[in-house]
Design a protein around this motif. Structure first.
Motif, PDB file in Angstrom:
ATOM      1  N   UNK A 262       0.864  -1.192   0.000  1.00 27.98           N
ATOM      2  CA  UNK A 262       0.000   0.000   0.000  1.00 27.98           C
ATOM      3  C   UNK A 262       0.893   1.232   0.000  1.00 27.98           C
ATOM      4  N   UNK A 263       0.574   2.178  -0.859  1.00 27.40           N
ATOM      5  CA  UNK A 263       1.275   3.466  -0.854  1.00 27.40           C
ATOM      6  C   UNK A 263       0.264   4.529  -0.448  1.00 27.40           C
ATOM      7  N   UNK A 264       0.572   5.256   0.612  1.00 30.89           N
ATOM      8  CA  UNK A 264      -0.338   6.306   1.082  1.00 30.89           C
ATOM      9  C   UNK A 264       0.066   7.619   0.414  1.00 30.89           C
ATOM     10  N   UNK A 265      -0.881   8.249  -0.296  1.00 27.86           N
ATOM     11  CA  UNK A 265      -0.595   9.504  -0.981  1.00 27.86           C
ATOM     12  C   UNK A 265      -0.995   9.392  -2.440  1.00 27.86           C
ATOM     13  N   UNK A 266      -1.037  10.551  -3.132  1.00 24.87           N
ATOM     14  CA  UNK A 266      -1.442  10.526  -4.545  1.00 24.87           C
ATOM     15  C   UNK A 266      -0.710  11.602  -5.343  1.00 24.87           C
ATOM     16  N   UNK A 267       0.487  11.970  -4.873  1.00 20.85           N
ATOM     17  CA  UNK A 267       1.300  12.925  -5.621  1.00 20.85           C
ATOM     18  C   UNK A 267       2.323  12.196  -6.477  1.00 20.85           C
ATOM     19  N   UNK A 297      -2.464  15.283  -6.713  1.00 23.08           N
ATOM     20  CA  UNK A 297      -1.481  16.301  -7.097  1.00 23.08           C
ATOM     21  C   UNK A 297      -0.490  15.785  -8.144  1.00 23.08           C
ATOM     22  N   UNK A 298      -0.546  14.496  -8.479  1.00 25.75           N
ATOM     23  CA  UNK A 298       0.329  14.038  -9.569  1.00 25.75           C
ATOM     24  C   UNK A 298      -0.247  14.542 -10.888  1.00 25.75           C
ATOM     25  N   UNK A 299       0.596  14.556 -11.929  1.00 23.73           N
ATOM     26  CA  UNK A 299       0.109  14.971 -13.245  1.00 23.73           C
ATOM     27  C   UNK A 299      -0.794  13.883 -13.823  1.00 23.73           C
ATOM     28  N   UNK A 300      -1.660  14.314 -14.760  1.00 21.24           N
ATOM     29  CA  UNK A 300      -2.579  13.360 -15.386  1.00 21.24           C
ATOM     30  C   UNK A 300      -1.816  12.224 -16.070  1.00 21.24           C
ATOM     31  N   UNK A 301      -0.685  12.596 -16.731  1.00 22.37           N
ATOM     32  CA  UNK A 301       0.043  11.539 -17.451  1.00 22.37           C
ATOM     33  C   UNK A 301       0.657  10.536 -16.466  1.00 22.37           C
ATOM     34  N   UNK A 302       0.944  10.996 -15.228  1.00 22.23           N
ATOM     35  CA  UNK A 302       1.480  10.061 -14.231  1.00 22.23           C
ATOM     36  C   UNK A 302       0.377   9.105 -13.750  1.00 22.23           C
ATOM     37  N   UNK A 367       4.657   5.496   2.889  1.00 21.45           N
ATOM     38  CA  UNK A 367       3.940   6.780   2.878  1.00 21.45           C
ATOM     39  C   UNK A 367       4.689   7.788   2.012  1.00 21.45           C
ATOM     40  N   UNK A 368       3.919   8.463   1.159  1.00 21.22           N
ATOM     41  CA  UNK A 368       4.486   9.489   0.280  1.00 21.22           C
ATOM     42  C   UNK A 368       3.513  10.651   0.296  1.00 21.22           C
ATOM     43  N   UNK A 369       3.593  11.433   1.345  1.00 22.81           N
ATOM     44  CA  UNK A 369       2.594  12.493   1.566  1.00 22.81           C
ATOM     45  C   UNK A 369       3.258  13.873   1.591  1.00 22.81           C
TER      46      UNK A 369
END
Ligand SMILES: Cc1cc2nc3c(=O)[nH]c(=O)nc-3n(C[C@H](O)[C@H](O)[C@H](O)COP(=O)(O)OP(=O)(O)OC[C@H]3O[C@@H](n4cnc5c(N)ncnc54)[C@H](O)[C@@H]3O)c2cc1C
Ligand code: SF4
Length: 445
Positions: A262-267, A297-302, A367-369
């Motif tokens: 599990x990776x927490x975050x969405x950048x 917050x990540x780019x659409x292409x990501x 976690x990547x927040x």
């Protein structure tokens, strides 16, 4: 936890192969060489893109590199890591009906030529006798020090890590930028006469007072801080995303990767961590985010890339507790979230629904927040804006003669390497004007 590791060298090798000479010539020939080119405006460092592409078309690769270096000393890194869809390539007029010119890959082609031939056509001015201390050897510090050297000043970088390059070396996944590319770029900056002193931490091994005595100006480019705490029970077992990425770059053979991650975050960092886990053999990777895909917050292409990599996304979910089994992670308990009125970030505020707990099984949690605000501001008593170091229009902080650039001042907008590089260039020109009362001379290429 048993590692699901495959062959890390292969799995994390640079994703895009270099263009062949033939492919580069064909791509360069597609360029319309627009007058007042929109791509050049869209590039934060304003590289004369039609000019460097024209030089590739005429097989003048050294000249092409010179054109890139004239605006951006870290062209090799930027060619690999720039979100080109949002910048130069997004502005290409061919993009409306056809494919935009592959500007990033052509830039990399010219930069690879310069690297392979150790041919760095960069013109340096006569020595001015002035010296500047730069804190941090990330993109902002390297760009600033290199530009100061080009203007005739003696720049010395103090870097706390053992290797230069900042996040280009330690934080950007090898799929986009291998460590060696960032290190060679640092060596190129050294070849301009910049001294890089690694293993020296500003604020601990050397103080501002000492540097102010020894140098004519001080530039702070220390980036941001560590990953913030989530404040949930069991957090100590969660792996820091930046450390996870660093290990994947510097010691991939020993990186333990779970089967159900599990990776927490969405950048951007979260997508990068999830990608590494997938590439290194995790059977299931789920990104957990408390808002929706609209607020990521990540780019659409990501996001698209992540889905193609087989990463699953779990939105409107707020982690509340890590579940352990014999001291090892067994799952992440989350609360369902509803979105409320905008919070300080301007995005809808996540409001956990009481009693809505559910468990996502996992044998590894990362976690990547984001990153904490820069620590140097408080240490030096500098004025801040929203926790970032406050600077004026010429990058000077609230202390005269002390400048700040890069992520540590980036109050708004997504922080990016190319913006840090531009800060470095502009700050060097401002310091030059301040120290020798003269505008920065134009580069001839
Ligand atoms: C995981 C991740 C992925 C990213 N991917 C991309 C991408 O694909 N494309 C993109 O454009 N941007 C990306 N970024 C953003 C980009 O890396 C940053 O915007 C850029 O590195 C900022 O440069 P900087 O020099 O300001 O800071 P940094 O790169 O953080 O460099 C700061 C340097 O200062 C040093 N330092 C700090 N404190 C001290 C001290 N007290 N004394 C001495 N040295 C010190 C640090 O060790 C470091 O080397 C990413 C960021 C992260 C976290
Ligand atoms: S530096 Fe980045 S934005 Fe500028 S032209 Fe190169 S790849 Fe595009």
């Amino acid at each position: 936890m048993e590692s699901a590791l495959r062959d890390p060298g292969m799995a994390l090798a640079e994703q895009l192969p270099p263009l062949t000479a033939h492919a580069a010539a064909v791509e360069a020939d597609r360029c319309l060489y627009c007058y007042d080119a929109p791509c050049t405006h869209a590039c934060p460092t304003h590289i004369d893109i039609p000019r460097f592409i024209k030089k590739i078309a005429t097989n003048n690769l050294r000249g092409s590199a010179a054109t890139i270096f004239a605006s951006n000393l870290l062209g090799a890194t930027c060619a690999r890591v720039c979100p080109v869809q949002e910048l130069c390539e997004g502005a290409c007029v061919l993009g409306a009906d056809h494919k935009p010119i592959a500007i990033g890959r052509l830039q990399r082609f010219a930069m690879d030529y310069a690297r392979e031939h150790r041919s760095y056509p960069i013109v340096k001015a006569e020595s001015t006798g002035k010296s500047i201390a730069v804190i941090g050897a990330g993109p902002a510090g390297l760009s600033c020090a290199g530009e100061l050297a080009r203007l005739g000043h003696k720049a010395t970088i103090f870097e706390k890590r053992q290797m230069a390059g900042g996040l280009s070396t330690y934080g950007i996944i090898a799929l986009r930028e291998p460590v060696e590319v960032a290190l060679e770029e640092s060596r190129m900056i050294e070849s301009l006469g910049v001294e890089i002193k690694t293993g020296i931490e500003f604020g601990k091994d050397v103080s501002l007072a000492e540097l102010k005595r020894q140098f004519d100006a001080v530039v702070l480019s220390g980036g941001l801080g560590s990953t913030p705490s989530l404040g949930i029970p069991g957090e100590e077992i969660i792996i820091d995303g930046l450390e996870f990425i660093e290990a994947s770059k510097t010691d991939p053979a020993n990186l333990q990767v779970g089967r159900n991650v599990i990776v927490i975050g969405a950048g951007n960092t979260a997508v990068d961590c999830a990608t590494i886990a997938r590439r290194l053999g995790a059977e299931r990777v789920t990104m957990v985010y408390r808002r929706t895909d609209r607020e990521m917050t990540c780019y659409e292409h990501e996001y698209d890339f992540g889905r193609k990599e087989g990463i699953e996304f779990r939105f409107l979910s707020q982690p509340s507790r890590v579940l352990l089994n014999d001291g090892l992670p067994a799952g992440l308990e989350c609360l369902r979230v509803e979105l409320g009125p905008p919070d300080a970030s301007g995005r809808p505020s996540p409001q956990p629904v009481a009693g809505s707990e559910f468990v996502l099984p996992a044998d590894q949690i990362v976690k990547a927040v984001g990153q904490n605000k820069p620590v140097l501001a408080a240490l030096l008593g500098l004025e801040t804006r929203k926790g970032f170091i406050a600077v004026d229009s010429v990058f000077q902080t609230s202390v005269a003669g002390v400048y700040a650039i890069g992520d540590c001042i980036r109050v708004s907008g997504a922080a990016s390497t190319v913006m840090a590089v531009e800060d470095g260039k502009l700050a060097a020109a401002a310091i030059h004007r301040q120290l020798v009362s003269a505008p920065a001379p134009l580069e001839v290429s």
